[in-house]
Every structure is written in structure tokens, then in C-alpha cells.
Design an enzyme around this catalytic site. Structure first.
Site, PDB file in Angstrom:
ATOM      1  N   TRP A 103       0.913  -1.404   0.107  1.00 24.16           N
ATOM      2  CA  TRP A 103      -0.079   0.074  -0.018  1.00 24.16           C
ATOM      3  C   TRP A 103       0.853   1.260   0.058  1.00 24.16           C
ATOM      4  CZ3 TRP A 103      -4.398  -1.013  -1.852  1.00 24.16           C
ATOM      5  CH2 TRP A 103      -5.044  -2.350  -1.734  1.00 24.16           C
ATOM      6  N   ASP A 173      -1.733   6.737   6.477  1.00 25.54           N
ATOM      7  CA  ASP A 173      -2.467   5.796   5.695  1.00 25.54           C
ATOM      8  C   ASP A 173      -2.896   4.882   6.890  1.00 25.54           C
ATOM      9  OD1 ASP A 173      -4.263   3.852   4.629  1.00 25.54           O
ATOM     10  OD2 ASP A 173      -2.753   3.222   2.990  1.00 25.54           O
ATOM     11  N   LYS A 197     -12.176  -2.105   6.686  1.00 24.78           N
ATOM     12  CA  LYS A 197     -11.699  -2.966   7.715  1.00 24.78           C
ATOM     13  C   LYS A 197     -11.913  -2.747   9.072  1.00 24.78           C
ATOM     14  CE  LYS A 197      -8.409  -3.222   4.098  1.00 24.78           C
ATOM     15  NZ  LYS A 197      -7.598  -2.589   3.124  1.00 24.78           N
TER      16      LYS A 197
HETATM   17  C1  PLP Z   1      -7.211  -1.907   2.061  1.00 28.00           C
HETATM   18  C2  PLP Z   1      -5.970  -0.725   2.024  1.00 28.00           C
HETATM   19  C3  PLP Z   1      -5.978   0.235   1.224  1.00 28.00           C
HETATM   20  C4  PLP Z   1      -6.823   0.372   0.028  1.00 28.00           C
HETATM   21  O1  PLP Z   1      -8.057   0.705   0.280  1.00 28.00           O
HETATM   22  P1  PLP Z   1      -9.229   0.870  -0.845  1.00 28.00           P
HETATM   23  O2  PLP Z   1     -10.284   1.423   0.178  1.00 28.00           O
HETATM   24  O3  PLP Z   1      -9.590  -0.415  -1.438  1.00 28.00           O
HETATM   25  O4  PLP Z   1      -8.539   2.025  -1.786  1.00 28.00           O
HETATM   26  C5  PLP Z   1      -4.958   1.081   1.342  1.00 28.00           C
HETATM   27  N1  PLP Z   1      -4.138   1.238   2.445  1.00 28.00           N
HETATM   28  C6  PLP Z   1      -4.147   0.329   3.437  1.00 28.00           C
HETATM   29  C7  PLP Z   1      -3.293   0.334   4.423  1.00 28.00           C
HETATM   30  C8  PLP Z   1      -5.163  -0.580   3.172  1.00 28.00           C
HETATM   31  O5  PLP Z   1      -5.359  -1.687   4.084  1.00 28.00           O
END
Ligand code: PLP
Length: 361
Positions: A103, A173, A197
Site C-alpha cells: 500500500w 494511511d 476494515k
Molecule cells: C485496504 C487498504 C488500502 C486500499 O483501500 P481501498 O479503500 O480499497 O482503496 C490502502 N491502504 C491500506 C493500508 C489498506 O489496508
């Protein structure tokens, strides 16, 4: 499958059953408005009260400073990879990235479309088994910000400290550990997280912006990519994900009723400890992450005899344990223990693992 399984999927992920039931009850008639949850105008006072409630709960649970802005956007965390850079960075300006997994690699790539984005730490050669300690990297003197990923969903690693940024603004993030681990919002200028999540369903993205971030936002950006546009309309510039915001509000309500962030941290630590204890008990298992970087949210491991992995997954599924297949970049097994995953699921998993390891040893 007549019953709900123990769901260890990495996302969209399991939600507390009481939340799922509350969502079910709101589908035909939202809060006695007579309108169904998916059938109500985002301009109605009923829905406005949902947005207000969700924003207040986010602020309370995460201790968001009063002068920070909270937004509910669409496009997922993946859009934020680009949107943060577009709003904050000018052409040629520098942004530094701690690359700890897939990511953060993607975030780096998107920021590179705007400015001079560089990985100042990248552990790919070691299969992303750990996150950096302070002092293992240096932030460029003229970098505008440092970007990092607090929890690496694919590899199962996580920071257990606030990474040093040499005084530069931090952009985070937090998609896979928000509201599940300690977080000092005031130490960051932007935090973003897809909801699917820890916070709700896919399609709604929580973005938290400091006054510094709001002031730096460029002029004349494409409307839908401009934080100021969304902030000035309270996240209702265009039709938001009304369903997603409602579910997110319900998840935060559940968090508040269960000890807030503190309660969530304690539950997640207890769940992870139980599973890591089993992984450390016998070398039948081969955990992926280095001990000091282990994630409490995504636990990744191989079987020492990798040929047994398909059998493990197959038997697990029969035993009512789902979503355990590791991400293709790591292989093996991954158990995601997000906020919505109850302790009883982890107990069931560990019981199964003990029995399986005894039988195939
Ligand atoms: C799942 C995830 C993403 C991507 O998320 P989307 O909402 O599918 O764009 C980005 N960063 C992390 C750390 C993730 O776990």
C-alpha cells in the site's frame, strides 16, 4: 453455510453482529422517518442527523482536535494516495515515504505524479518483515511531509511507535488499524482510512485534516478532488455514500458503548496475543513478521511444511473459519483481527490450529 462463519477476511471485513442487525432494521425504515436506509435523500434532516452523529463520534472516539476537519469521501484509500499529494504538494516539491508494503508503494507512485516523491526507507528486499525504527532513515531537509502506513495489511507488520519525522508534517494511511490501536491525531496533518476494515463497509473513506493541511490545499483543483470543496459542504457536496456513513456511525456507536478507543485497543491486543502465543508455541508454524513489528490487526504466517497450507485452509473452512488465505504477495495464512472480530472467533481459530498441528505433526 446456514450460520455466520468466523470471518478473518482482510476486507471488507466482519462487523459486530449488533451493528449488522441495526443496519438490517434500518433498511425498511430509517429512524422512524418512514424512508428506508438506502432510499432516503442525503439532503433530508434525518440523514443530516446521521452525518452529524458520525462526525461527532469520530471526533470523540479518536480525540480529534476541534480545529481539525473530518470528511467522509468516496474512492477509497486508493484515491487518497493521489488526492493528498494533489492538495498538499506543488510541482517539484518533495515528499518522503516510508515504504513498508504494497500500500505504501502505491501511495508513493501516485504522489510521484505530482511532486518529487521518494522512498527514504524500503524493506522490500527483506520481504517487508518489519517497519523502520527511528534513526534508520533520514527525512530530506526540504521535504514537505513524511507519509507512512501505520499497519501493513498484506504483510502483517505495524508500527508500535509514532515514527520520527524530523519535525516535518506526517501524513498517515491508517486504513487497516484506525480505531483499533493508539493514535495521536494531533501529531498528524492528514490521516485517511478506507472504512471497510475497521469502521464499516467499503465505499466510504474517513479523512482527517489539520488546519495546516486545509490551508495548503491548492486553488483551482478538479472539484471532486479538492478537500476545500468537500469541507465547505460538510461532506455533502454531492451524494455521499449514505449507506456507508450510516454503518460507520453504528460502528462508532458500538465502539463508544464498549469502552471507546481504550476498550478497542485492549480487545485487539488480547486477540492478537492469543494467536501469536500459538504461533510461537511450535515451529509447526512460521510467522512472517519480525517480533517487534508484529501487527495486532493482520497476523501472517506460513506452515513450516508449506505443502500442508491448502489442507489447512480447506479444513479450516469446513470448521467454520473463513477468509484465512494469505495475500498472494506473501502466501500462506493471514488472520485479520479487526475491531469487528470477536474474541470467540480467535479462540475457535486457535483451538483448530492446536488440533491441526497435533494431527499433522
Ligand atoms: C485496504 C487498504 C488500502 C486500499 O483501500 P481501498 O479503500 O480499497 O482503496 C490502502 N491502504 C491500506 C493500508 C489498506 O489496508
Amino acid at each position: 453455510m446456514p450460520e455466520r462463519i468466523h470471518n478473518f477476511g482482510a476486507g471488507p471485513a466482519v462487523l459486530p453482529l449488533s451493528v449488522v442487525n441495526a443496519v438490517g432494521a434500518a433498511l425498511p425504515n430509517l429512524m422512524d422517518s418512514g424512508f428506508g436506509l438506502c432510499e432516503i435523500s442525503h439532503r433530508s434532516s434525518t440523514f443530516q442527523s446521521v452525518v452529524d452523529s458520525a462526525m461527532e463520534r469520530v471526533r470523540r472516539v479518536l480525540s480529534v482536535p476541534d480545529d481539525y476537519t473530518v470528511l467522509f469521501l468516496q474512492g477509497g484509500a486508493s484515491l487518497q494516495f493521489y488526492m493528498t499529494a494533489l492538495n498538499i504538494l506543488n510541482e517539484g516539491e518533495k515528499a518522503d515515504f516510508l515504504v513498508t508494503g504494497g500500500w505504501s508503494q502505491k501511495a508513493l507512485k501516485e504522489a510521484g505524479r505530482i511532486g518529487n516523491a521518494e522512498a527514504i526507507w524500503n524493506d522490500e528486499d527483506n520481504s517487508f518483515k518489519s517497519v523502520p525504527s527511528d534513526g534508520e532513515y533520514s527525512v530530506r531537509e526540504d521535504a514537505v511531509y513524511l507519509h507512512y502506513t501505520s499497519n501493513n495489511t498484506l504483510y502483517g507488520t505495524q508500527y508500535h511507535h509514532l515514527p520520527d519525522s524530523s519535525g516535518k508534517p506526517r501524513i498517515l494511511d491508517a486504513s487497516s488499524d484506525i480505531a483499533g490501536v493508539p493514535l495521536d491525531v494531533s501529531a498528524h496533518e492528514i490521516i485517511y482510512a478506507g472504512a471497510q476494515k475497521n469502521l464499516g463497509p467499503s465505499g466510504v473513506t474517513l479523512v482527517i485534516l489539520s488546519p495546516w493541511a486545509m490551508e495548503r490545499c491548492g486553488d483551482n483543483l478538479p472539484t471532486m478532488l479538492d478537500y476545500n470543496v468537500h469541507a465547505s459542504k460538510g461532506s455533502l457536496f454531492n451524494t455521499p455514500n449514505t449507506f456507508g456513513i450510516f454503518v460507520l456511525d453504528q460502528v462508532f456507536k458500538w465502539l463508544e458503548e464498549n469502552g471507546g478507543l481504550k476498550g478497542s485497543i485492549a480487545r485487539n491486543r488480547a486477540k492478537a496475543n492469543l494467536l501469536y502465543q500459538e504461533l510461537d508455541r511450535t515451529d509447526f508454524w512460521a510467522p512472517h513478521a519480525h517480533k517487534d513489528s508484529r501487527s495486532v490487526m493482520n497476523v501472517t504466517w506460513r506452515l513450516s511444511n508449506q505443502e500442508l497450507e491448502p489442507t489447512f485452509l480447506q479444513e479450516a473452512e469446513v470448521a467454520g473459519l473463513g477468509g484465512l488465505k494469505g495475500h498472494r504477495s506473501v502466501g500462506g495464512i493471514r488472520a485479520s483481527l479487526y475491531n469487528g472480530c470477536p474474541m470467540e472467533s480467535v479462540v475457535a481459530l486457535v483451538d483448530f490450529m492446536r488440533e491441526f498441528s497435533a494431527r499433522y505433526n
